[in-house]
Design a protein around this motif. Structure first.
Motif, PDB file in Angstrom:
ATOM      1  N   UNK A  15      19.459 -14.938 107.408  1.00 18.83           N
ATOM      2  CA  UNK A  15      19.086 -16.350 107.295  1.00 18.83           C
ATOM      3  C   UNK A  15      17.866 -16.658 108.143  1.00 18.83           C
ATOM      4  N   UNK A  16      17.838 -16.155 109.353  1.00 20.13           N
ATOM      5  CA  UNK A  16      16.709 -16.382 110.243  1.00 20.13           C
ATOM      6  C   UNK A  16      15.447 -15.760 109.652  1.00 20.13           C
ATOM      7  N   UNK A  17      15.550 -14.569 109.127  1.00 18.69           N
ATOM      8  CA  UNK A  17      14.384 -13.897 108.536  1.00 18.69           C
ATOM      9  C   UNK A  17      13.869 -14.675 107.332  1.00 18.69           C
ATOM     10  N   UNK A  18      14.755 -15.216 106.511  1.00 15.72           N
ATOM     11  CA  UNK A  18      14.341 -15.976 105.337  1.00 15.72           C
ATOM     12  C   UNK A  18      13.602 -17.245 105.756  1.00 15.72           C
ATOM     13  N   UNK A  19      14.065 -17.885 106.812  1.00 14.27           N
ATOM     14  CA  UNK A  19      13.411 -19.100 107.275  1.00 14.27           C
ATOM     15  C   UNK A  19      12.045 -18.799 107.873  1.00 14.27           C
ATOM     16  N   UNK A  20      11.894 -17.698 108.544  1.00 18.02           N
ATOM     17  CA  UNK A  20      10.601 -17.310 109.106  1.00 18.02           C
ATOM     18  C   UNK A  20       9.563 -17.160 108.000  1.00 18.02           C
ATOM     19  N   UNK A  21       9.953 -16.548 106.903  1.00 19.01           N
ATOM     20  CA  UNK A  21       9.034 -16.347 105.790  1.00 19.01           C
ATOM     21  C   UNK A  21       8.569 -17.656 105.186  1.00 19.01           C
ATOM     22  N   UNK A  22       9.435 -18.647 105.134  1.00 19.53           N
ATOM     23  CA  UNK A  22       9.099 -19.936 104.544  1.00 19.53           C
ATOM     24  C   UNK A  22       8.110 -20.715 105.393  1.00 19.53           C
ATOM     25  N   UNK A  23       8.153 -20.589 106.688  1.00 16.37           N
ATOM     26  CA  UNK A  23       7.263 -21.340 107.571  1.00 16.37           C
ATOM     27  C   UNK A  23       5.807 -21.036 107.268  1.00 16.37           C
ATOM     28  N   UNK A  24       5.482 -19.795 107.139  1.00 15.69           N
ATOM     29  CA  UNK A  24       4.095 -19.386 106.951  1.00 15.69           C
ATOM     30  C   UNK A  24       3.623 -19.556 105.515  1.00 15.69           C
ATOM     31  N   UNK A  25       4.534 -19.756 104.586  1.00 17.61           N
ATOM     32  CA  UNK A  25       4.156 -19.887 103.189  1.00 17.61           C
ATOM     33  C   UNK A  25       3.263 -21.107 102.980  1.00 17.61           C
ATOM     34  N   UNK A  26       3.604 -22.229 103.604  1.00 10.84           N
ATOM     35  CA  UNK A  26       2.816 -23.453 103.459  1.00 10.84           C
ATOM     36  C   UNK A  26       1.400 -23.242 104.004  1.00 10.84           C
ATOM     37  N   UNK A  27       1.301 -22.618 105.148  1.00 11.80           N
ATOM     38  CA  UNK A  27      -0.003 -22.382 105.767  1.00 11.80           C
ATOM     39  C   UNK A  27      -0.855 -21.461 104.891  1.00 11.80           C
ATOM     40  N   UNK A  28      -0.244 -20.430 104.337  1.00  8.70           N
ATOM     41  CA  UNK A  28      -0.987 -19.500 103.471  1.00  8.70           C
ATOM     42  C   UNK A  28      -1.485 -20.204 102.214  1.00  8.70           C
ATOM     43  N   UNK A  29      -0.664 -21.083 101.649  1.00  7.10           N
ATOM     44  CA  UNK A  29      -1.057 -21.799 100.437  1.00  7.10           C
ATOM     45  C   UNK A  29      -2.225 -22.742 100.736  1.00  7.10           C
ATOM     46  N   UNK A  30      -2.239 -23.348 101.906  1.00  7.44           N
ATOM     47  CA  UNK A  30      -3.306 -24.287 102.269  1.00  7.44           C
ATOM     48  C   UNK A  30      -4.637 -23.566 102.485  1.00  7.44           C
TER      49      UNK A  30
END
Length: 148
Positions: A15-30
């Motif tokens: 669960x922690x690993x999945x949440x870590x991946x989501x945090x950076x997704x927004x920044x990468x898309x921007x």
């Protein structure tokens, strides 16, 4: 009992690993957006949050576009330095100069926003802005702890 404990720990870790991946997704898309797109998104979000008039929207759009272009240029500059191998830890004087420049930009931005927004809107914007900065700092600290 031991198996259940191990299973619970594995699920918590996943669960922690999945949440870590989501945090950076927004920044990468921007990163892939143009400064114009970033400015438009920022203006729309502010319009929703502060109920901006048409005139205010245009003024905020111009201000957001300037800031987005500046951020994009700085990002490209850092990326170029990193790729060429010139990227090194700044000296204390360079760090001080960068901090001064960043703070001067923030002061100017705040003054421009105060000129554009009504007193009520400005107060609400400050609260939203402060909350975002406070939350962003918390995310950065948590991200650093997770990488250790």
């Amino acid at each position: 009992m031991k198996k259940k404990l191990v299973l619970a720990m594995l699920l918590a870790g996943a669960t922690v690993m999945a949440q870590e991946g989501r945090k950076n997704h927004h920044r990468e898309a921007m990163k892939d957006l143009s400064p114009e797109q970033v400015a438009t998104l920022h203006t729309k979000k502010m319009t929703l949050a502060l109920d901006l008039s048409e005139t205010q929207q245009k003024q905020v759009q111009v201000l957001s576009l300037e800031n987005a272009k500046l951020r994009k240029a700085k990002m490209e500059e850092r990326k170029a330095k990193k790729e060429s191998g010139e990227s090194k830890k700044p000296t204390s004087e360079e760090h001080y100069a960068l901090q001064l420049e960043r703070l001067d930009n923030q002061i100017a931005h705040k003054a421009e926003m105060k000129a554009i927004l009504s007193p009520d809107q400005y107060e609400k914007w400050e609260k939203l802005h402060f909350h975002k900065r406070k939350h962003r700092g918390k995310e950065r600290r948590e991200g650093k702890r997770g990488k250790r």
